[in-house]
Design a protein around this motif. Sequence first.
Motif, PDB file in Angstrom:
ATOM      1  N   PHE A  20       0.854  -1.184   0.000  1.00  0.00           N
ATOM      2  CA  PHE A  20       0.000   0.000   0.000  1.00  0.00           C
ATOM      3  C   PHE A  20       0.897   1.244   0.000  1.00  0.00           C
ATOM      4  CE2 PHE A  20      -3.000  -3.169   1.100  1.00  0.00           C
ATOM      5  CZ  PHE A  20      -4.267  -2.652   0.818  1.00  0.00           C
ATOM      6  N   PRO A  21       0.318   2.413  -0.254  1.00  0.00           N
ATOM      7  CA  PRO A  21       1.116   3.636  -0.181  1.00  0.00           C
ATOM      8  C   PRO A  21       1.809   3.765   1.180  1.00  0.00           C
ATOM      9  CG  PRO A  21      -1.000   4.086  -1.195  1.00  0.00           C
ATOM     10  CD  PRO A  21      -1.067   2.666  -0.706  1.00  0.00           C
ATOM     11  N   GLU A  22       2.908   4.461   1.196  1.00  0.00           N
ATOM     12  CA  GLU A  22       3.738   4.558   2.394  1.00  0.00           C
ATOM     13  C   GLU A  22       2.953   5.051   3.603  1.00  0.00           C
ATOM     14  OE1 GLU A  22       7.375   4.389   4.653  1.00  0.00           O
ATOM     15  OE2 GLU A  22       6.662   3.443   2.807  1.00  0.00           O
ATOM     16  N   ASP A  23       2.075   6.049   3.408  1.00  0.00           N
ATOM     17  CA  ASP A  23       1.347   6.567   4.561  1.00  0.00           C
ATOM     18  C   ASP A  23       0.390   5.516   5.121  1.00  0.00           C
ATOM     19  OD1 ASP A  23      -0.229   6.714   2.292  1.00  0.00           O
ATOM     20  OD2 ASP A  23      -1.037   8.702   2.724  1.00  0.00           O
ATOM     21  N   SER A  24      -0.213   4.707   4.252  1.00  0.00           N
ATOM     22  CA  SER A  24      -1.070   3.620   4.731  1.00  0.00           C
ATOM     23  C   SER A  24      -0.252   2.563   5.458  1.00  0.00           C
ATOM     24  CB  SER A  24      -1.823   2.974   3.572  1.00  0.00           C
ATOM     25  OG  SER A  24      -2.818   3.821   3.072  1.00  0.00           O
ATOM     26  N   LYS A  25       0.897   2.223   4.894  1.00  0.00           N
ATOM     27  CA  LYS A  25       1.756   1.238   5.555  1.00  0.00           C
ATOM     28  C   LYS A  25       2.101   1.674   6.970  1.00  0.00           C
ATOM     29  CE  LYS A  25       6.119   1.250   5.622  1.00  0.00           C
ATOM     30  NZ  LYS A  25       7.563   1.305   5.298  1.00  0.00           N
ATOM     31  N   LEU A  26       2.392   2.946   7.146  1.00  0.00           N
ATOM     32  CA  LEU A  26       2.777   3.444   8.463  1.00  0.00           C
ATOM     33  C   LEU A  26       1.608   3.383   9.449  1.00  0.00           C
ATOM     34  CD1 LEU A  26       5.023   6.480   7.450  1.00  0.00           C
ATOM     35  CD2 LEU A  26       5.746   4.206   8.238  1.00  0.00           C
ATOM     36  N   VAL A  27       0.390   3.632   8.976  1.00  0.00           N
ATOM     37  CA  VAL A  27      -0.788   3.514   9.835  1.00  0.00           C
ATOM     38  C   VAL A  27      -0.968   2.071  10.290  1.00  0.00           C
ATOM     39  CG1 VAL A  27      -3.303   3.684   9.917  1.00  0.00           C
ATOM     40  CG2 VAL A  27      -1.970   5.517   8.863  1.00  0.00           C
ATOM     41  N   VAL A  28      -0.851   1.150   9.345  1.00  0.00           N
ATOM     42  CA  VAL A  28      -1.001  -0.275   9.678  1.00  0.00           C
ATOM     43  C   VAL A  28       0.123  -0.717  10.613  1.00  0.00           C
ATOM     44  CG1 VAL A  28      -0.929  -2.615   8.714  1.00  0.00           C
ATOM     45  CG2 VAL A  28      -2.295  -0.830   7.593  1.00  0.00           C
ATOM     46  N   ARG A  29       1.333  -0.290  10.318  1.00  0.00           N
ATOM     47  CA  ARG A  29       2.467  -0.647  11.177  1.00  0.00           C
ATOM     48  C   ARG A  29       2.234  -0.166  12.606  1.00  0.00           C
ATOM     49  NH1 ARG A  29       8.510   1.567  10.057  1.00  0.00           N
ATOM     50  NH2 ARG A  29       7.576   3.494  10.848  1.00  0.00           N
ATOM     51  N   ASP A  30       1.743   1.049  12.741  1.00  0.00           N
ATOM     52  CA  ASP A  30       1.487   1.593  14.077  1.00  0.00           C
ATOM     53  C   ASP A  30       0.440   0.767  14.821  1.00  0.00           C
ATOM     54  OD1 ASP A  30       1.702   3.872  16.082  1.00  0.00           O
ATOM     55  OD2 ASP A  30      -0.426   3.935  15.605  1.00  0.00           O
ATOM     56  N   ALA A  31      -0.610   0.332  14.112  1.00  0.00           N
ATOM     57  CA  ALA A  31      -1.658  -0.473  14.754  1.00  0.00           C
ATOM     58  C   ALA A  31      -1.106  -1.818  15.224  1.00  0.00           C
ATOM     59  CB  ALA A  31      -2.821  -0.680  13.780  1.00  0.00           C
ATOM     60  N   ILE A  32      -0.326  -2.465  14.362  1.00  0.00           N
ATOM     61  CA  ILE A  32       0.233  -3.770  14.732  1.00  0.00           C
ATOM     62  C   ILE A  32       1.221  -3.616  15.879  1.00  0.00           C
ATOM     63  CG2 ILE A  32       1.611  -5.718  13.932  1.00  0.00           C
ATOM     64  CD1 ILE A  32       0.418  -5.242  11.135  1.00  0.00           C
ATOM     65  N   ARG A  33       2.039  -2.590  15.850  1.00  0.00           N
ATOM     66  CA  ARG A  33       2.989  -2.376  16.936  1.00  0.00           C
ATOM     67  C   ARG A  33       2.269  -2.074  18.244  1.00  0.00           C
ATOM     68  NH1 ARG A  33       8.334  -1.502  15.675  1.00  0.00           N
ATOM     69  NH2 ARG A  33       8.576  -0.037  17.406  1.00  0.00           N
ATOM     70  N   LYS A  34       1.168  -1.363  18.151  1.00  0.00           N
ATOM     71  CA  LYS A  34       0.387  -1.095  19.364  1.00  0.00           C
ATOM     72  C   LYS A  34      -0.129  -2.401  19.950  1.00  0.00           C
ATOM     73  CE  LYS A  34      -1.612   2.784  19.701  1.00  0.00           C
ATOM     74  NZ  LYS A  34      -2.446   4.000  19.573  1.00  0.00           N
ATOM     75  N   ARG A  35      -0.556  -3.319  19.096  1.00  0.00           N
ATOM     76  CA  ARG A  35      -0.989  -4.641  19.595  1.00  0.00           C
ATOM     77  C   ARG A  35       0.135  -5.293  20.404  1.00  0.00           C
ATOM     78  NH1 ARG A  35      -5.301  -8.116  19.448  1.00  0.00           N
ATOM     79  NH2 ARG A  35      -4.677 -10.295  19.680  1.00  0.00           N
ATOM     80  N   TYR A  36       1.344  -5.219  19.890  1.00  0.00           N
ATOM     81  CA  TYR A  36       2.458  -5.891  20.556  1.00  0.00           C
ATOM     82  C   TYR A  36       2.776  -5.256  21.906  1.00  0.00           C
ATOM     83  CZ  TYR A  36       3.466  -9.239  16.912  1.00  0.00           C
ATOM     84  OH  TYR A  36       3.382 -10.316  16.052  1.00  0.00           O
ATOM     85  N   THR A  37       2.609  -3.934  22.027  1.00  0.00           N
ATOM     86  CA  THR A  37       2.865  -3.323  23.331  1.00  0.00           C
ATOM     87  C   THR A  37       1.878  -3.805  24.379  1.00  0.00           C
ATOM     88  OG1 THR A  37       1.469  -1.363  22.959  1.00  0.00           O
ATOM     89  CG2 THR A  37       3.771  -1.249  22.216  1.00  0.00           C
TER      90      THR A  37
END
Length: 914
Positions: free
Chosen positions: A656-673
Amino acid sequence: MIMAYHTNYFSLDRETFNMKLAISILCAVALVTGVISVDRTIFKTCEQSSFCRRCRNVEPNNSSYELVPATLSTYSDSITVDLVNKNNGHIFVLKVEGIHGDVFHIAIDEKTPLKKRYCVTDALKEPIKLVAVEVVKSNSNELVVKYGQNKAVIHATPFKIDFYRSEMLFVSANARGLFKFEHYRTKANKSNDDVDNEPGAWEEDFNSFHDSKPNGPEAVAMDFTFPQAGVLFGIPEHADSFALKSTSGGDPYRLYNLDVGEFELDNGMALYGSVPVIYGHGTKGTAGVFWMNAAETWVDIYNQDLQKNVSSSGSAAHFMSESGIVDAFILLGETPQNTFKQYTDLTGVAPLPQPAALAFHQSRWNYNDEKDVLNVSKHFDIHDIPMDTMWLDIEYTEEKKYFTWDPQTFPHPLEMIRNLAASGRHLTIIIDPHIKTANNYHVHGDCTKYGYYTKNKDGHDFEGVCWPGNSSYADFFNPVVRKYFADQYLLENFNTTTNDVFIWNDMNEPSVFSGPELTMPKDNLHNTEMGTFEHRAVHNLYGFMQTKATFDGLYRRGNGKYRPFILTRSHFAGSQRYAAIWTGDNTGDWGYLQMSLKTCLTQAVSGFSFCGSDVGGFFKDPSADLFERWHQAGAFQPFFRAHANMSTKRREPWLFPEDSKLVVRDAIRKRYTYLPFWYVMFYEHERFGYPVMRPLLSHYPNDPETFAIDNQYLLADRLLVHPVAQEGATKVDVYFPRHSASGDGDLWYDIDDYTVYDSVGYVGIPVNRNKIPVFQRGGTIVPKKEHVRQASTLMKNDPYTLIVCLDRYQEANGTLYADDEQSFEYRNGKYIYVQIEFKKNVLSSKRIDPSAKFDTQVSIERVVITGLDKAPQSATLSTSSNNVALEVIKNENSYSISKATVNIAEEWKIILNY
């Protein structure tokens, strides 16, 4: 994965059979690739189902059944008494038992049946614990059975049973007079019932399929009224609202496990699972009914505002099953949480998963080959997105033969698995119940040789059509067959796998492309521990039995050391003891994201805390907005897996576009915290039986506004989650509940910036594309780990952060749990479980189970406190060995204490200094 052309394959010559088979597979592929959508004509309505039609046509308040009090027999923990059908003189036996934990059990069966009827036993986690009951009143009009503060008043004419707790009526059985029990009979010796002459009673056709019905009509039905209820909920699985709707003027809710792809939203059509438990809740209390029957079941819902031509008051449910007996548990709560626990006390809980199972899963039908799998895994690392498990759908096999690998695309599976493991990751592979009928396939050879297949009505191995083409289906009801399939998972048999491989049981409704309603004919035969029974009596248990075998195999594969992870599509009451579930073959549309919340919320109160959906949608290509929001929602649901079918575009986040990737990455990383929080919730679920994901009414039972809310939910009693599930949303209306209709609510802290919300009612919360509206309740402490790594397995020894959100009284409490994260040794006392409390300006940790021992070097690294009335100047860490001065740092809405290094196994205090 689903659906196909429907026709009766079993009366065709071989040439026609092969032609129809080809059409079936082509149509199945067309459906799963989104070329066609669900065809409603494939699936029955109540009017097309003769037993549902008969039961639904029973005239209310005119019951033909009456009690015979003179036949009463009393025992220490139960009573029995005869029931007679006045229309034909047939006699039944009612049994009433008291069960530990404020539960009654009622069973009704024929007194002298022509043959044994199927009784479900496997749904219960163990034999029920009976308690002493006393008959305190017995006359020609009624019997009163009592234990503790509970009593059952059994009325003779008309037959009815009222169930009380603390002298308050919570449930009435047969208050509407809709009880029906079609006794066994022969065609040559029909009874005087009108049923004998009704169409479909002795044989039935649907589309081009014929059901032989050798036992004739055998339905059972009963209505249950909830006089105190303002809302009814439960009976999953349906793509519908949490609060059950009145079925007046439409079809009842249907419980019949079926393969329904691109299922329709907002209706009671049958889906993949059937959990026949229902709850009624109102401001005066909660009650439930578990209708333990594995046959096809329809449930009519009558809501209080739609009372017509009936004498009973209150909302009601009318259960109608094609076969079996009346076997029901009355759950006399009286709070929501107590009632949910009463159900899990009967049917069990999810065993504590490995953290890897609670982390993020990446799946697709299908990853092309070993290189593709490892390349995707590598790119998660390149893009700094954590991920724990890669998944493989059916294409990894050799010609759809399970327990094999395609020698061209997956020639070195052990090397691939070990490469994933070196990155801290697991692999999940699919194992379906259909077996390719190929002569060179060892599983088929064994099943044919030893008689392990389900039989057709003539006693021959049943053949249908599924992904391999011609297929037969294992008879998992036979314990010998279950043992055989469990053995296939052992490393000496499936030696191209390791203990790092998880299992996915799909298509286990069972899905039969060539069968009626795309499933198995009802007159097929199963060899059960209770004898031979038709498929119609056990249908909803088929997937349950497969996962039971799979769990046994994985448990023994690791010599009892490793906790199995299994995902199943088909499920029944009690399946939660073996497997997680997901909401099936959904679609990449906003409505399916919204429905995932409602479905998993209903599943959670029905025993299935480990629930999620295909993030992004199985069918179609989601927009970037939907893709982002679905990952954000999935990050706060128990099972978190992205999955898609073969016709969709590849959708790994970096595509996906870079800005979308970063949103998804943030959500997944939040899950891990938040994985430590998920871990303690699942431990407490196993230990105490409460749902992980909870409706607001669980903790705010006196606030009527919460009763039907299903677009937000609680995680335990600590987080309130309101996913953004509307396209283009810039605001969501979050409801902050009250403790009573006119009372105060709690303080709620935004987890991102600790903004506090001190109000009740709806509050508009602004959201940008990065925002997930989640709030921690004041008075709670939540553990986190803030060092996010590429997989959860690599975070095991990382330190914890404690988030302390204070209530109005400047207090908070929470729990922390740790063990080896892999084995069942926690059940042998090898764990740490601590109570953390903030009170009188002191944060302290105390072992809940001092005898439990687990050696660890993991420490508390940081504490965040929000809601303090005044600013502390410093803090002191006090342990049994020393005192350490700590710095307190003021943030915008909180205070943080860093370098609070103390082992989680120690008891300690942090004292705030003013």
